[in-house]
Design an enzyme around this catalytic site. Structure first.
Site, PDB file in Angstrom:
ATOM      1  CG  ASP A 172       3.114   1.451   9.583  1.00 42.44           C
ATOM      2  OD1 ASP A 172       3.349   1.613   8.371  1.00 42.44           O
ATOM      3  OD2 ASP A 172       2.875   2.392  10.365  1.00 42.44           O
ATOM      4  NE  ARG A 202      -0.123  10.397  10.211  1.00 38.80           N
ATOM      5  CZ  ARG A 202      -0.460   9.338   9.448  1.00 38.80           C
ATOM      6  NH1 ARG A 202      -1.674   8.873   9.517  1.00 38.80           N
ATOM      7  NH2 ARG A 202       0.422   8.814   8.621  1.00 38.80           N
ATOM      8  CB  CYS A 224      -4.109   6.117  11.214  1.00 37.01           C
ATOM      9  SG  CYS A 224      -4.407   4.708  10.134  1.00 37.01           S
ATOM     10  CG  LEU A 263       9.442  17.900   8.606  1.00 34.24           C
ATOM     11  CD1 LEU A 263       9.816  16.474   9.026  1.00 34.24           C
ATOM     12  CD2 LEU A 263      10.604  18.855   8.871  1.00 34.24           C
ATOM     13  CE  LYS A 279      -1.706   1.591   4.057  1.00 32.97           C
ATOM     14  NZ  LYS A 279      -1.438   3.020   4.369  1.00 32.97           N
ATOM     15  CG  ASN A 280       2.230   2.679   3.479  1.00 34.46           C
ATOM     16  OD1 ASN A 280       1.077   2.999   3.158  1.00 34.46           O
ATOM     17  ND2 ASN A 280       2.580   2.404   4.718  1.00 34.46           N
ATOM     18  NE  ARG A 285      -7.186   4.502   5.409  1.00 31.40           N
ATOM     19  CZ  ARG A 285      -6.288   5.166   6.132  1.00 31.40           C
ATOM     20  NH1 ARG A 285      -6.431   5.267   7.442  1.00 31.40           N
ATOM     21  NH2 ARG A 285      -5.242   5.728   5.563  1.00 31.40           N
TER      22      ARG A 285
HETATM   23  C1  EPZ Z   1       4.117   6.954   6.231  1.00 28.58           C
HETATM   24  O1  EPZ Z   1       3.337   7.962   6.836  1.00 28.58           O
HETATM   25  C2  EPZ Z   1       3.205   5.740   6.143  1.00 28.58           C
HETATM   26  N1  EPZ Z   1       2.043   6.063   5.319  1.00 28.58           N
HETATM   27  C3  EPZ Z   1       2.750   5.339   7.544  1.00 28.58           C
HETATM   28  O2  EPZ Z   1       1.970   4.156   7.418  1.00 28.58           O
HETATM   29  C4  EPZ Z   1       3.984   5.036   8.399  1.00 28.58           C
HETATM   30  O3  EPZ Z   1       3.573   4.756   9.718  1.00 28.58           O
HETATM   31  C5  EPZ Z   1       4.915   6.247   8.398  1.00 28.58           C
HETATM   32  O4  EPZ Z   1       5.253   6.607   7.041  1.00 28.58           O
HETATM   33  C6  EPZ Z   1       6.202   5.981   9.166  1.00 28.58           C
HETATM   34  O5  EPZ Z   1       6.876   4.897   8.603  1.00 28.58           O
HETATM   35  C7  EPZ Z   1       2.168   6.066   3.967  1.00 28.58           C
HETATM   36  O6  EPZ Z   1       3.243   5.828   3.423  1.00 28.58           O
HETATM   37  C8  EPZ Z   1       0.938   6.394   3.189  1.00 28.58           C
HETATM   38  P1  EPZ Z   1       6.153  10.312   8.394  1.00 28.58           P
HETATM   39  P2  EPZ Z   1       3.888   9.480   6.904  1.00 28.58           P
HETATM   40  O7  EPZ Z   1       6.018  11.573   7.632  1.00 28.58           O
HETATM   41  O8  EPZ Z   1       4.612   9.811   5.659  1.00 28.58           O
HETATM   42  C9  EPZ Z   1       6.218  13.538  11.823  1.00 28.58           C
HETATM   43  C10 EPZ Z   1       0.149   2.738   7.769  1.00 28.58           C
HETATM   44  O9  EPZ Z   1      -0.275   2.209   8.805  1.00 28.58           O
HETATM   45  N2  EPZ Z   1       6.141  14.533  10.738  1.00 28.58           N
HETATM   46  O10 EPZ Z   1       7.399   9.503   8.252  1.00 28.58           O
HETATM   47  O11 EPZ Z   1       2.767  10.345   7.328  1.00 28.58           O
HETATM   48  C11 EPZ Z   1       4.918  12.785  11.976  1.00 28.58           C
HETATM   49  O12 EPZ Z   1       3.990  13.520  12.751  1.00 28.58           O
HETATM   50  C12 EPZ Z   1       0.580   4.186   7.805  1.00 28.58           C
HETATM   51  O13 EPZ Z   1       0.280   2.163   6.653  1.00 28.58           O
HETATM   52  C13 EPZ Z   1       6.257  15.871  11.049  1.00 28.58           C
HETATM   53  O14 EPZ Z   1       6.410  16.243  12.209  1.00 28.58           O
HETATM   54  O15 EPZ Z   1       4.927   9.368   8.104  1.00 28.58           O
HETATM   55  C14 EPZ Z   1       5.350  11.519  12.650  1.00 28.58           C
HETATM   56  O16 EPZ Z   1       5.445  11.738  14.039  1.00 28.58           O
HETATM   57  C15 EPZ Z   1       0.357   4.838   9.159  1.00 28.58           C
HETATM   58  N3  EPZ Z   1       6.179  16.793  10.049  1.00 28.58           N
HETATM   59  C16 EPZ Z   1       6.733  11.260  12.057  1.00 28.58           C
HETATM   60  O17 EPZ Z   1       7.162  12.514  11.501  1.00 28.58           O
HETATM   61  C17 EPZ Z   1       5.988  16.424   8.743  1.00 28.58           C
HETATM   62  O18 EPZ Z   1       5.942  17.316   7.873  1.00 28.58           O
HETATM   63  C18 EPZ Z   1       6.730  10.220  10.954  1.00 28.58           C
HETATM   64  O19 EPZ Z   1       5.880  10.654   9.939  1.00 28.58           O
HETATM   65  C19 EPZ Z   1       5.868  15.053   8.449  1.00 28.58           C
HETATM   66  C20 EPZ Z   1       5.953  14.128   9.458  1.00 28.58           C
END
Ligand code: EPZ
Length: 415
Positions: free
Chosen positions: A303, A121, A116, A125, A22-23, A395
């Site tokens: 995850d 979120r 989720c 960045l 999915k990701n 999902r």
């Molecule tokens: C991706 O989400 C995945 N989703 C998530 O999978 C996964 O848990 C996550 O990466 C971490 O591996 C998809 O790829 C669609 P991040 P993403 O940006 O990109 C903070 C699932 O269950 N952050 O790496 O949203 C954020 O709040 C889903 O399949 C900022 O602060 O994750 C979090 O604490 C859930 N500012 C951390 O970084 C930003 O601009 C990691 O988020 C972006 C993120």
């Protein structure tokens, strides 16, 4: 509302094939915005997130159609930069349209992304990096609006190796004028899968799999065909389910190289995991408690934190599980407690004491992976478990109940 109805499972036995990721498929679909040629994504999993991304893309004027097991997309008629459909609020991946829309059209208007409820979120960045490339942003009526008279290459440092921000910046930089360097990039395998597709489309990207990515912008990208990687999170979920039931299961297509931390923790807990050309084979047994820290790749994936917690609820002894990635990712705890789990939460740390038995109950999925945790708990609980709100689970899992049923689990989906 559909629900899963299940009884305690005998040890899972047999084999099943892992779905495509999915990701990985979601950012790959966003690549269709970057070219007016056809993009083909083979074996695209039938998930509601994929359907929602298709809806958003169609709203932008991108043609998206199912072709057998795959998807055919074409951005030749890309007309507007506004992705305002409700679908944008149902998933996080809608944010991945920002970069490509700014790169291709010079404008974007996007409902704030959903997904989720596992934390605030933010997208700071993503915005910081795109601003460095020359985009300007404003927030209006719950939408983020961006504009750019041609993106230019920039050096961007990510304060946190955000997967989505890395992907958004790669998508934008591919067509920007000049060279972009992303320092502190995410190294998750799904990011590497996106780099491979962008390269096939003609993008010039160096640093595959590393935390420093260099992109030399090109005037245009052409179409391509790709197959997303196997879904390491679905594979990990099934590994944990098999181990928790003391089973013996072969997961065809599962890649050991993307699941190193999960395999290590399962082996530490007493399960046996072997990889061969066909995939991953797991044999369960009495499991001991282990300590787990979720970290960015290649650490233990956030995850799989919830399904791992559910497994530890029945492991012998005490386990300490710390969630370092999201600030609100213990939503499964109250539901597991309803089944008799003994879990104490202190901030981002959960202390899990293994119990003799869990007991079936009526519970509800609160988010995608918390829902998967409840399924795993239901497999090991005495009596009947009914899981509501399984739309969260659907999902990200094509047919979790079907896969488990094929391995002997007494689980049904009831509309
Ligand atoms: C991706 O989400 C995945 N989703 C998530 O999978 C996964 O848990 C996550 O990466 C971490 O591996 C998809 O790829 C669609 P991040 P993403 O940006 O990109 C903070 C699932 O269950 N952050 O790496 O949203 C954020 O709040 C889903 O399949 C900022 O602060 O994750 C979090 O604490 C859930 N500012 C951390 O970084 C930003 O601009 C990691 O988020 C972006 C993120």
């Amino acid at each position: 509302m559909a629900e899963f109805v299940m009884e305690k499972s005998p040890p899972l036995r047999g084999e099943t094939r892992v779905q495509r990721a999915k990701n990985a498929v979601l950012p790959m679909m966003a690549c269709a915005v970057l070219t007016d040629e056809e993009l083909e994504i083979a074996e695209a999993p039938r998930l509601t997130d994929v359907e929602d991304m298709a809806t958003l893309l169609r709203g932008l004027g991108v043609r998206v159609e199912r072709a057998g097991n795959g998807l055919r997309l074409c951005g030749a008629d890309l007309k507007n930069g506004a992705a305002e459909d409700d679908a944008a609020e149902r998933m996080r991946a809608s944010v991945l349209l920002l970069g490509p829309l700014l790169a291709r059209l010079g404008r974007a208007r996007l409902r704030f992304p959903g997904g989720c409820a596992i934390g605030s979120r933010p997208i700071d960045l993503h915005i910081k990096g795109l601003r460095a490339m020359g985009a300007r942003f404003s927030v209006r009526e719950g939408c983020v609006e961006g504009a750019a008279e041609g993106l230019r290459g920039a050096s961007v440092y990510l304060d946190f190796p955000s997967v989505g921000a890395t992907e958004n910046l790669l998508l934008a930089a591919a067509l920007a004028r000049g060279t972009t360097v992303i320092e502190g990039a995410a190294k998750e395998p799904e990011v590497a899968d996106l780099v491979r597709l962008l390269r096939r489309m003609g993008a010039k990207i160096a640093g595959l799999g590393q935390s420093r990515l260099t992109v030399e912008g090109v005037p245009a990208l052409h179409g391509a065909r790709c197959t997303p990687m196997p879904d390491r999170i679905e594979a990990g979920t099934l590994l944990l389910c098999a181990a928790a039931t003391g089973g013996d299961v072969l997961l065809r297509g599962a890649q050991a190289a993307t699941l190193g931390a999960v395999i290590a923790k399962l082996q530490e807990s007493g399960a046996q995991v072997h990889s061969d050309r066909a995939g991953l084979r797991v044999r369960g047994g009495p499991l001991r408690g282990v300590d787990v820290e979720t970290l960015v790749y290649p650490g233990f994936p956030t995850d799989l934190q919830a399904p791992m917690m559910a497994l530890l609820c029945r492991a012998e002894g005490t386990s300490i599980l710390t969630e370092h990635i999201f600030e609100n990712r213990f939503l499964q705890v109250p539901q597991l407690r309803r089944m008799g789990a003994s879990i104490a939460v202190r901030g981002r740390t959960a202390v899990i004491r293994g119990v003799e038995a869990l007991h079936g109950a009526r519970v509800a999925a609160t988010d995608l992976r918390a829902g998967a945790a409840l399924v795993l708990a239901g497999l090991t609980a005495e009596g009947r478990t009914v899981i509501g709100d399984i739309a969260h689970i659907e999902r990200g899992y094509v047919d979790l109940a079907g896969a488990l049923r094929s391995l002997g689990a007494p689980i049904e989906r009831r509309a």
